[in-house]
Design a protein around this motif. Structure first.
Motif, mmCIF file in Angstrom:
data_model
loop_
_atom_site.group_PDB
_atom_site.id
_atom_site.type_symbol
_atom_site.label_atom_id
_atom_site.label_comp_id
_atom_site.label_asym_id
_atom_site.label_seq_id
_atom_site.Cartn_x
_atom_site.Cartn_y
_atom_site.Cartn_z
ATOM 1 N N THR A 122 -45.854 87.615 23.905
ATOM 2 C CA THR A 122 -45.101 86.593 24.658
ATOM 3 C C THR A 122 -44.964 85.346 23.778
ATOM 4 N N CYS A 123 -43.738 84.888 23.575
ATOM 5 C CA CYS A 123 -43.498 83.794 22.618
ATOM 6 C C CYS A 123 -42.720 82.641 23.261
ATOM 7 N N GLY A 124 -42.719 81.507 22.579
ATOM 8 C CA GLY A 124 -41.954 80.341 23.035
ATOM 9 C C GLY A 124 -42.737 79.544 24.070
ATOM 10 N N GLY A 125 -42.025 78.858 24.969
ATOM 11 C CA GLY A 125 -42.690 78.077 26.012
ATOM 12 C C GLY A 125 -43.067 78.965 27.181
ATOM 13 N N GLY A 184 -48.246 84.780 20.838
ATOM 14 C CA GLY A 184 -46.924 84.958 20.249
ATOM 15 C C GLY A 184 -46.969 85.657 18.904
ATOM 16 N N TYR A 185 -45.897 85.434 18.131
ATOM 17 C CA TYR A 185 -45.811 86.107 16.821
ATOM 18 C C TYR A 185 -46.971 85.723 15.907
ATOM 19 N N ARG A 186 -47.588 84.572 16.181
ATOM 20 C CA ARG A 186 -48.738 84.165 15.349
ATOM 21 C C ARG A 186 -49.855 85.203 15.377
ATOM 22 N N VAL A 198 -49.110 81.952 24.411
ATOM 23 C CA VAL A 198 -47.785 81.832 23.766
ATOM 24 C C VAL A 198 -47.903 80.897 22.566
ATOM 25 N N SER A 199 -46.883 80.897 21.738
ATOM 26 C CA SER A 199 -46.839 79.912 20.650
ATOM 27 C C SER A 199 -45.415 79.799 20.134
ATOM 28 N N ARG A 200 -45.181 78.734 19.403
ATOM 29 C CA ARG A 200 -43.923 78.597 18.655
ATOM 30 C C ARG A 200 -44.265 78.743 17.168
ATOM 31 N N GLY A 201 -43.253 79.037 16.357
ATOM 32 C CA GLY A 201 -43.494 79.231 14.926
ATOM 33 C C GLY A 201 -44.210 80.550 14.686
ATOM 34 N N GLY A 202 -44.659 80.755 13.448
ATOM 35 C CA GLY A 202 -45.393 81.988 13.156
ATOM 36 C C GLY A 202 -44.995 82.585 11.824
ATOM 37 N N PRO A 203 -45.450 83.824 11.586
ATOM 38 C CA PRO A 203 -45.243 84.455 10.270
ATOM 39 C C PRO A 203 -43.806 84.899 10.020
ATOM 40 N N LYS A 204 -43.566 85.270 8.764
ATOM 41 C CA LYS A 204 -42.249 85.809 8.376
ATOM 42 C C LYS A 204 -42.063 87.180 9.023
ATOM 43 N N VAL A 205 -40.814 87.554 9.187
ATOM 44 C CA VAL A 205 -40.512 88.833 9.833
ATOM 45 C C VAL A 205 -41.135 90.000 9.044
ATOM 46 N N SER A 206 -41.059 89.919 7.706
ATOM 47 C CA SER A 206 -41.603 91.042 6.925
ATOM 48 C C SER A 206 -43.122 91.150 7.124
ATOM 49 N N ASN A 262 -34.320 82.695 23.380
ATOM 50 C CA ASN A 262 -33.352 82.976 22.319
ATOM 51 C C ASN A 262 -34.031 83.119 20.952
ATOM 52 N N GLY A 263 -35.001 82.218 20.664
ATOM 53 C CA GLY A 263 -35.704 82.276 19.384
ATOM 54 C C GLY A 263 -36.475 83.581 19.243
ATOM 55 N N THR A 264 -37.207 83.919 20.284
ATOM 56 C CA THR A 264 -38.007 85.152 20.277
ATOM 57 C C THR A 264 -37.106 86.372 20.063
ATOM 58 N N HIS A 265 -35.950 86.360 20.727
ATOM 59 C CA HIS A 265 -35.040 87.493 20.595
ATOM 60 C C HIS A 265 -34.421 87.566 19.198
ATOM 61 N N ALA A 266 -34.171 86.399 18.610
ATOM 62 C CA ALA A 266 -33.687 86.415 17.219
ATOM 63 C C ALA A 266 -34.757 87.084 16.358
ATOM 64 N N GLY A 267 -36.016 86.738 16.626
ATOM 65 C CA GLY A 267 -37.133 87.353 15.908
ATOM 66 C C GLY A 267 -37.194 88.857 16.175
ATOM 67 N N PRO A 272 -35.818 88.942 28.371
ATOM 68 C CA PRO A 272 -35.487 87.522 28.223
ATOM 69 C C PRO A 272 -36.271 86.640 29.183
ATOM 70 N N LYS A 273 -36.931 85.654 28.607
ATOM 71 C CA LYS A 273 -37.741 84.700 29.369
ATOM 72 C C LYS A 273 -37.257 83.298 29.096
ATOM 73 N N THR A 274 -36.874 82.569 30.069
ATOM 74 C CA THR A 274 -36.687 81.134 29.882
ATOM 75 C C THR A 274 -36.329 80.466 31.203
ATOM 76 N N GLY A 290 -38.392 75.526 14.879
ATOM 77 C CA GLY A 290 -37.125 75.038 14.336
ATOM 78 C C GLY A 290 -36.203 74.446 15.394
ATOM 79 N N ASN A 291 -36.678 74.345 16.649
ATOM 80 C CA ASN A 291 -35.856 73.715 17.686
ATOM 81 C C ASN A 291 -35.903 72.204 17.514
ATOM 82 N N ALA A 292 -34.752 71.544 17.697
ATOM 83 C CA ALA A 292 -34.723 70.082 17.563
ATOM 84 C C ALA A 292 -35.606 69.444 18.630
HETATM 85 N N1 LIG Z 1 -34.036 83.025 13.968
HETATM 86 C C1 LIG Z 1 -35.280 83.449 14.114
HETATM 87 N N2 LIG Z 1 -35.731 84.514 13.418
HETATM 88 C C2 LIG Z 1 -36.991 84.961 13.569
HETATM 89 N N3 LIG Z 1 -37.898 84.410 14.415
HETATM 90 C C3 LIG Z 1 -37.509 83.350 15.132
HETATM 91 C C4 LIG Z 1 -36.195 82.812 15.030
HETATM 92 N N4 LIG Z 1 -36.097 81.760 15.861
HETATM 93 C C5 LIG Z 1 -37.300 81.632 16.452
HETATM 94 N N5 LIG Z 1 -38.150 82.593 16.040
HETATM 95 C C6 LIG Z 1 -39.527 82.775 16.458
HETATM 96 O O1 LIG Z 1 -39.521 83.108 17.857
HETATM 97 C C7 LIG Z 1 -40.626 82.506 18.501
HETATM 98 C C8 LIG Z 1 -40.184 81.765 19.724
HETATM 99 O O2 LIG Z 1 -39.074 80.903 19.452
HETATM 100 P P1 LIG Z 1 -38.836 79.578 20.272
HETATM 101 O O3 LIG Z 1 -37.525 79.036 19.878
HETATM 102 O O4 LIG Z 1 -40.017 78.684 20.144
HETATM 103 O O5 LIG Z 1 -38.871 80.023 21.800
HETATM 104 P P2 LIG Z 1 -37.877 80.871 22.686
HETATM 105 O O6 LIG Z 1 -37.971 82.272 22.279
HETATM 106 O O7 LIG Z 1 -38.379 80.649 24.056
HETATM 107 O O8 LIG Z 1 -36.506 80.304 22.449
HETATM 108 C C9 LIG Z 1 -41.315 81.634 17.487
HETATM 109 O O9 LIG Z 1 -42.492 82.279 17.068
HETATM 110 C C10 LIG Z 1 -40.323 81.487 16.366
HETATM 111 O O10 LIG Z 1 -40.942 81.374 15.105
#
Ligand SMILES: Nc1ncnc2c1ncn2[C@@H]1O[C@H](COP(=O)(O)OP(=O)(O)O)[C@@H](O)[C@H]1O
Ligand SMILES: O=P(O)(O)OC[C@H]1O[C@](O)(COP(=O)(O)O)[C@@H](O)[C@@H]1O
Ligand SMILES: [Mg+2]
Length: 595
Positions: A182-185, A215-217, A247-255, A275-280, A301-303, A421-423
């Motif tokens: 579980t990631c993000g807020g 989270g991804y951490r 939960v957490s924000r940020g974290g390791p590289k995808v690889s 959205n961030g978590t799903h991009a990950g 999707p959670k938000t 990376g969110n403003a």
């Molecule tokens: N473009 C991206 N590619 C890979 N991981 C990402 C990307 N954007 C955000 N993440 C990772 O997804 C996780 C959650 O993102 P975040 O923006 O904080 O919350 P949310 O998923 O609720 O939008 C974080 O660990 C962040 O590092």
């Protein structure tokens, strides 16, 4: 679909003096119309886009081609195709499902003599089952909220994949190691989804289920151990808010995440986030494909912001709105009980004002609702402050609800980012409080009470409706993974459950459409998506747009309106007799004349 037809049928918002031009980008001609609301002594201002003829700008569709609909649908089908592990591992073997469907018999006269046995009636979802994405057939682009592909608003069916258990599964349950992260807020309902994923996995027969902490951490921090999960562990977790896993924000590289997935032997990953978590999640799915490893990555999707595209709503949103109403009610009582009382409530919503808008609508206690999608002025003759003065003079108190992303133009930009990376936004609530106090200090004072319930609305337990949504989403996430899909997310679409390819739902944040029928609804008569609830003008003043153009205009103040319009939007013409405006509002190379 939006990404195929950005030019036509898009809703427009008349810019206020502080409006950013990027909010108003559209091509073709625009006709502006005011509707005098006699009962209420106010006006509503609307803009309608007249779609241009010929091919849609930038859409790549040649509407003169008699087969354009077919081509459009083919392209849509390709875009919404859900990736499957056999795309990269063609020899992946399938097995009969271990998911029990005893109760899933059809209701039909055909079976009046009794239902067929389990062998004959499988009751699973067929891979070709589809759900209609758009269910309104707009007769014209001028219909409220119209989303049109061509200038006639032709009906084109757009089908997406139905979620649910399939007859064939691509993983042997005894060989599965499933992980949940579980990631993000935070968001109400996270525990409900975790719980249902675990329970459904066990129904399939999975024994190895783990939670990745924080989270991804959790994939990279050495001191964070996997949490073994079972029905016993999760049985009652839905009774409290938060996330069992953290939960957490940020974290390791995808690889690095994928390295960790391989080391741990995980072959099903359930990712709960925004959205961030799903991009990950999509990047993890891509990396697994690149490495040719058989891993199903499925998102839920959670938000609370409800800013994910294409779905009816995201889980947690309903609960957050309900909780936000409590804060609004307190602000109302405080303001109403005080001499010249003003209540301010700040709610979450980085780029989308859904929570603020829905909570305002539901409460019926908000006079001014400020959201990121609708620009506004604070100072000046048509600003929020002047309107608050008017409210104090006429009804004695006022309540303002602001989404956190509203009015960011007024605040100093820091370029600061959070770990994901969110403003990091400026605090509009504190700013409003300060400016309101300052303004009223010089003109008789006001008793200003500021409530910031930010974290209270998302740390609570899911309500009944979210609880049910979470349960079905969790089940379908597991069905998707067992069916061999990956790089997908689960959503509710026109009340049915569907799978979307991840990129389609995160291509941009979903935002409030100020022109939609729901937001125009007369049903709730105290606040619409606007900014004002002007009860002392013999009713309310409803404007969908910025206050600049309507609310502070007294009855019959046509000259004010005309001069304001010519100053700010010189391209528009005002016909003072019938209250109609017309003119071309276009940008760039794409200018088209009214057909
Ligand atoms: N473009 C991206 N590619 C890979 N991981 C990402 C990307 N954007 C955000 N993440 C990772 O997804 C996780 C959650 O993102 P975040 O923006 O904080 O919350 P949310 O998923 O609720 O939008 C974080 O660990 C962040 O590092
Ligand atoms: O203080 P935090 O944890 O960064 O959370 C604040 C953010 O959480 C949200 O409610 C939801 O954001 P996410 O969906 O990205 O988690 C935003 O509206 C808000 O900006
Ligand atoms: Mg986000």
């Amino acid at each position: 679909m939006e990404s195929l037809s950005p030019a036509i049928g898009q809703k427009a918002i008349l810019p206020s003096t502080t409006a950013r031009s990027d909010r108003n980008l559209f091509f073709g001609s625009v006709r502006l119309r005011t509707v005098r609301n006699i009962d209420r002594g106010c006006r509503r201002l609307r803009i309608r886009v007249q779609a241009g003829n010929g091919a849609a700008a930038g859409a790549g569709i040649e509407f003169s081609d008699p087969d354009w609909k077919l081509k459009y649908q083919r392209e849509f089908e390709t875009r919404f195709n859900i990736p499957h592990i056999t795309d990269v591992i063609p020899d992946a073997v399938s097995y009969p499902s271990t998911f029990c469907l005893k109760m899933r018999t059809p209701v039909s006269e055909e079976f009046a003599e009794g239902y067929p046995s389990d062998e004959k009636w499988h009751g699973y979802i067929n891979n070709n089952d589809r759900v209609l994405l758009k269910v309104i057939n707009y007769s014209s682009p001028s219909s409220a909220g119209a989303e049109c592909i061509d200038s006639n608003c032709s009906w084109v069916e757009q089908w997406v994949h139905r979620a649910g258990p399939r007859e064939k599964i691509f993983f042997k349950p005894e060989e599965v190691k499933a992980a949940i992260v579980t990631c993000g807020g935070l968001c109400p309902g996270l525990n409900d989804v975790i719980r249902q994923i675990v329970i459904t996995l066990e129904i399939y027969g999975v024994k190895q289920i783990v939670g990745i902490p924080f989270g991804y951490r959790g994939f990279s921090e050495k001191d964070l151990d996997e949490m073994p999960l079972s029905r016993k562990v999760v049985q009652n977790v839905h009774l409290s808010g938060g996330s069992l896993l953290g939960v957490s924000r940020g974290g390791p590289k995808v690889s690095d995440i994928v390295d960790s997935i391989q080391e741990r032997g995980i072959n099903m990953l359930f990712v709960l986030g925004g959205n961030g978590t799903h991009a990950g999640a999509n990047a993890i799915h891509d990396e697994c494909r690149k490495r040719h490893i058989k891993v199903a990555v499925v998102g839920v999707p959670k938000t609370i912001d409800n800013d994910i595209m294409l779905m009816d709503k995201t889980f947690g949103f309903d609960t957050a709105v309900e909780e936000a109403q409590r804060a609004i009610n307190s602000a109302y009582i405080e303001a109403h009980s005080a001499y010249r009382g003003i209540g301010i409530v700040k709610l979450m919503g980085r780029s989308s004002g859904f929570i603020a808008m829905q909570a305002s609508l539901a409460s019926g206690q908000i006079d001014i609702c400020l959201i990121p999608e609708v620009p506004f002025n604070l100072h000046g003759p048509h600003g929020v402050l002047r309107h608050l003065k008017y409210l104090l003079e006429t009804k004695g108190s006022a309540v303002v609800c602001a989404a956190e992303g509203a009015g960011q133009d007024f605040l100093e930009k820091t370029n600061a980012k959070d770990a994901s990376g969110n403003a990091v936004l400026g605090d509009i609530g504190v700013y409003l409080q300060h400016e309101i106090k300052k303004y009223f200090k010089e003109i008789g004072g006001a008793d200003v009470k500021y409530i910031d319930p930010t974290y209270m609305i998302r740390a609570c337990r899911a309500n009944a409706s979210d609880g049910i949504l979470c349960t079905v989403l969790g089940q379908n996430a597991v069905h998707g993974a067992f069916s061999g899909y990956s790089g997908i997310t689960v959503g509710i679409c026109n009340t049915h459950y569907v799978y979307f390819p991840i990129p389609e739902v995160i291509s941009k944040p979903r935002v409030v459409d100020p022109n939609s029928q729901a937001n125009l609804s007369e049903k709730n008569s105290s606040t619409e998506l606007v900014t004002f609830n002007n009860q002392n003008q013999g009713g309310r003043c409803e404007t969908l747009y910025a206050i600049d153009f309507a609310c502070n205009l007294e009855n019959g103040a046509d000259e004010d309106f005309e001069s304001l319009l010519s100053e700010q939007e010189p391209e528009y013409k005002y016909d003072g007799v019938v209250g109609e405006f017309s003119g071309n509002y276009s940008i760039g190379e794409q200018e088209e004349d009214d057909p």
